[in-house]
Motif scaffolding. Structure first.
Motif, PDB file in Angstrom:
ATOM      1  N   ASP A 161      -9.730 -12.559  21.836  1.00 38.77           N
ATOM      2  CA  ASP A 161     -10.094 -13.432  22.951  1.00 38.77           C
ATOM      3  C   ASP A 161      -9.515 -12.833  24.236  1.00 38.77           C
ATOM      4  O   ASP A 161      -8.425 -13.188  24.673  1.00 38.77           O
ATOM      5  CB  ASP A 161      -9.550 -14.834  22.693  1.00 38.77           C
ATOM      6  N   HIS A 164      -9.270 -15.355  27.808  1.00 34.28           N
ATOM      7  CA  HIS A 164      -8.244 -16.378  28.037  1.00 34.28           C
ATOM      8  C   HIS A 164      -6.816 -15.861  27.864  1.00 34.28           C
ATOM      9  O   HIS A 164      -5.876 -16.655  27.873  1.00 34.28           O
ATOM     10  CB  HIS A 164      -8.471 -17.560  27.076  1.00 34.28           C
ATOM     11  N   SER A 165      -6.650 -14.553  27.684  1.00 35.13           N
ATOM     12  CA  SER A 165      -5.354 -14.018  27.267  1.00 35.13           C
ATOM     13  C   SER A 165      -4.503 -13.488  28.414  1.00 35.13           C
ATOM     14  O   SER A 165      -4.850 -12.504  29.060  1.00 35.13           O
ATOM     15  CB  SER A 165      -5.561 -12.897  26.242  1.00 35.13           C
ATOM     16  N   GLY A 186     -14.253  -7.308  21.866  1.00 35.68           N
ATOM     17  CA  GLY A 186     -14.418  -8.717  21.525  1.00 35.68           C
ATOM     18  C   GLY A 186     -15.861  -9.103  21.809  1.00 35.68           C
ATOM     19  O   GLY A 186     -16.650  -8.296  22.310  1.00 35.68           O
ATOM     20  N   LEU A 190     -16.435 -13.194  25.578  1.00 40.79           N
ATOM     21  CA  LEU A 190     -14.980 -13.279  25.738  1.00 40.79           C
ATOM     22  C   LEU A 190     -14.396 -12.046  26.425  1.00 40.79           C
ATOM     23  O   LEU A 190     -13.190 -11.799  26.355  1.00 40.79           O
ATOM     24  CB  LEU A 190     -14.306 -13.489  24.377  1.00 40.79           C
ATOM     25  N   ILE A 221      -7.510 -16.313  19.019  1.00 41.69           N
ATOM     26  CA  ILE A 221      -8.622 -17.085  19.569  1.00 41.69           C
ATOM     27  C   ILE A 221      -8.044 -18.390  20.122  1.00 41.69           C
ATOM     28  O   ILE A 221      -7.552 -19.229  19.371  1.00 41.69           O
ATOM     29  CB  ILE A 221      -9.684 -17.384  18.486  1.00 41.69           C
ATOM     30  N   GLN A 222      -8.094 -18.557  21.437  1.00 42.66           N
ATOM     31  CA  GLN A 222      -7.432 -19.689  22.093  1.00 42.66           C
ATOM     32  C   GLN A 222      -8.417 -20.845  22.269  1.00 42.66           C
ATOM     33  O   GLN A 222      -8.918 -21.106  23.368  1.00 42.66           O
ATOM     34  CB  GLN A 222      -6.855 -19.246  23.431  1.00 42.66           C
ATOM     35  N   GLN A 223      -8.642 -21.541  21.169  1.00 42.09           N
ATOM     36  CA  GLN A 223      -9.631 -22.619  21.206  1.00 42.09           C
ATOM     37  C   GLN A 223      -9.238 -23.742  22.159  1.00 42.09           C
ATOM     38  O   GLN A 223     -10.108 -24.432  22.705  1.00 42.09           O
ATOM     39  CB  GLN A 223      -9.841 -23.171  19.787  1.00 42.09           C
ATOM     40  N   MET A 226     -10.847 -23.110  25.491  1.00 44.32           N
ATOM     41  CA  MET A 226     -12.291 -22.882  25.521  1.00 44.32           C
ATOM     42  C   MET A 226     -13.047 -24.168  25.844  1.00 44.32           C
ATOM     43  O   MET A 226     -12.887 -25.171  25.154  1.00 44.32           O
ATOM     44  CB  MET A 226     -12.766 -22.313  24.181  1.00 44.32           C
ATOM     45  N   PHE A 230     -18.243 -20.101  22.541  1.00 44.40           N
ATOM     46  CA  PHE A 230     -18.219 -18.685  22.891  1.00 44.40           C
ATOM     47  C   PHE A 230     -18.718 -17.806  21.749  1.00 44.40           C
ATOM     48  O   PHE A 230     -19.029 -16.645  21.949  1.00 44.40           O
ATOM     49  CB  PHE A 230     -16.805 -18.269  23.302  1.00 44.40           C
ATOM     50  N   TYR A 237     -17.014 -15.052  13.472  1.00 44.55           N
ATOM     51  CA  TYR A 237     -16.113 -14.243  14.299  1.00 44.55           C
ATOM     52  C   TYR A 237     -15.313 -13.279  13.419  1.00 44.55           C
ATOM     53  O   TYR A 237     -15.198 -12.082  13.727  1.00 44.55           O
ATOM     54  CB  TYR A 237     -15.153 -15.129  15.104  1.00 44.55           C
ATOM     55  N   GLU A 268      -8.588 -13.965  13.216  1.00 42.66           N
ATOM     56  CA  GLU A 268      -8.414 -12.679  13.898  1.00 42.66           C
ATOM     57  C   GLU A 268      -8.040 -11.572  12.927  1.00 42.66           C
ATOM     58  O   GLU A 268      -8.360 -10.407  13.161  1.00 42.66           O
ATOM     59  CB  GLU A 268      -7.284 -12.727  14.940  1.00 42.66           C
TER      60      GLU A 268
END
Length: 306
Positions: A161, A164-165, A186, A190, A221-223, A226, A230, A237, A268
């Motif tokens: 991700d 958002h990182s 990715g 993303l 993965i920063q749900q 979100m 995505f 994924y 991941e």
């Protein structure tokens, strides 16, 4: 060094190397029977965390205690923030009690810069929104250097991700500054727009991205960040971008696998990779204490360590 540590972008190559070299000495303290030196005796450090954290908060607290600082952890969930107090007012009230340093984690990008402007205390950014997480990038660089003896010329592939990182942003700034070849991979949804401007190679084909890599760094993965869909599903994924033993085999034979945590196993990264012989994930956690000790020590003026 500067008054505060807010961003990797504020550090010169020499300052980064100074932190990494100092962390070598700090790691030795953690290997002693009595893991304590009087370096920051009489100094007060406030850990002000507005977001959940296990590794970073614990790591900073252990680092502070090993340097003999007086530490104060503020649980925001039980503070006046719930009564409507702003970050600035909270900071000014803490500042009135004359702490020497404030370690801040906040959901808003730039929160550390706000405190830096209004506080005399030294501010350490422990993660601000989707902006940066400088001490994570420093401990990642320290871990890579311990295994590879260098950063210049290494192929480092960062997968996950990216959008958002904050870990990605700090690592890209640090690794490119020290001469690494950085690839990111990715889902197209993303990948931050214009990330190529920071000197990285972008590939939505993970097999191409990890081909010949010296280092593979997975991102969570920063749900919680979100707002929308995505990608179709977590299962899909993992099928397309998850780190499996087959994908690790495409990298260099001495590749190391990293993850800033917390891990989502089976999303991941496969468990046999996370727990496998190439994984240095727990080393990253251990090195985080030494690196944060180095940062605290240098910001305090770098007095002698006994």
């Amino acid at each position: 060094m500067k008054k505060d540590l807010l961003s990797i972008g504020d550090l010169t190559c020499d300052e980064i190397k100074l932190i990494l070299d100092t962390a070598v000495a700090m790691r030795e303290i953690g290997q002693r029977p009595i893991k304590k030196v009087p370096t920051l005796r009489g100094k007060t450090v406030v850990n002000l965390f507005y977001e959940p954290s296990t590794r970073t908060r614990t790591s900073f607290e252990i680092a502070e205690k090993r340097l003999s600082a007086d530490t104060l952890n503020i649980a925001v969930a039980a503070s006046s923030v719930l009564k409507g107090e702003t970050l600035a007012d909270t900071a000014m009230n803490i500042e009135a009690m004359a702490p020497d340093m404030i370690v801040l984690r906040h959901a808003s990008s730039g929160a550390g810069h706000l405190l830096s402007r209004i506080c005399k205390s030294r501010i350490i950014n422990a993660g601000d929104g989707m902006h940066e997480h400088p001490t994570q990038a420093l401990l990642d660089a320290f871990t890579i250097r311990e295994h590879k003896k260098r950063l210049d010329g290494l192929k480092v592939t960062i997968v996950g991700d990216l959008l958002h990182s904050r870990v990605l942003r700090s690592n890209v700034l640090l690794l490119t500054k020290l001469g690494a070849e950085v690839w990111v991979s990715g889902p197209r949804t993303l990948v931050p727009a214009g990330i190529e401007r920071f000197g990285v190679r972008v590939s939505t084909n993970i097999d191409a991205a990890v081909e010949g890599a010296d280092v593979i760094m997975m991102l969570r993965i920063q749900q919680e960040r979100m707002q929308g869909a995505f990608f179709p599903s977590l299962r899909e994924y993992f099928s397309v971008f998850g780190m499996t033993t087959a994908r690790v085999a495409r990298a260099k034979p001495d590749v190391i696998i990293m993850h800033p945590g917390p891990m989502n196993r089976g999303v991941e990264i496969a468990s046999d990779v996370a727990d496998g012989p190439y994984s240095v994930i727990l080393e990253q956690v251990a090195n985080g204490v030494a690196v944060r000790m180095a940062v605290l020590y240098l910001l305090a003026g770098g007095v002698d360590v006994d």
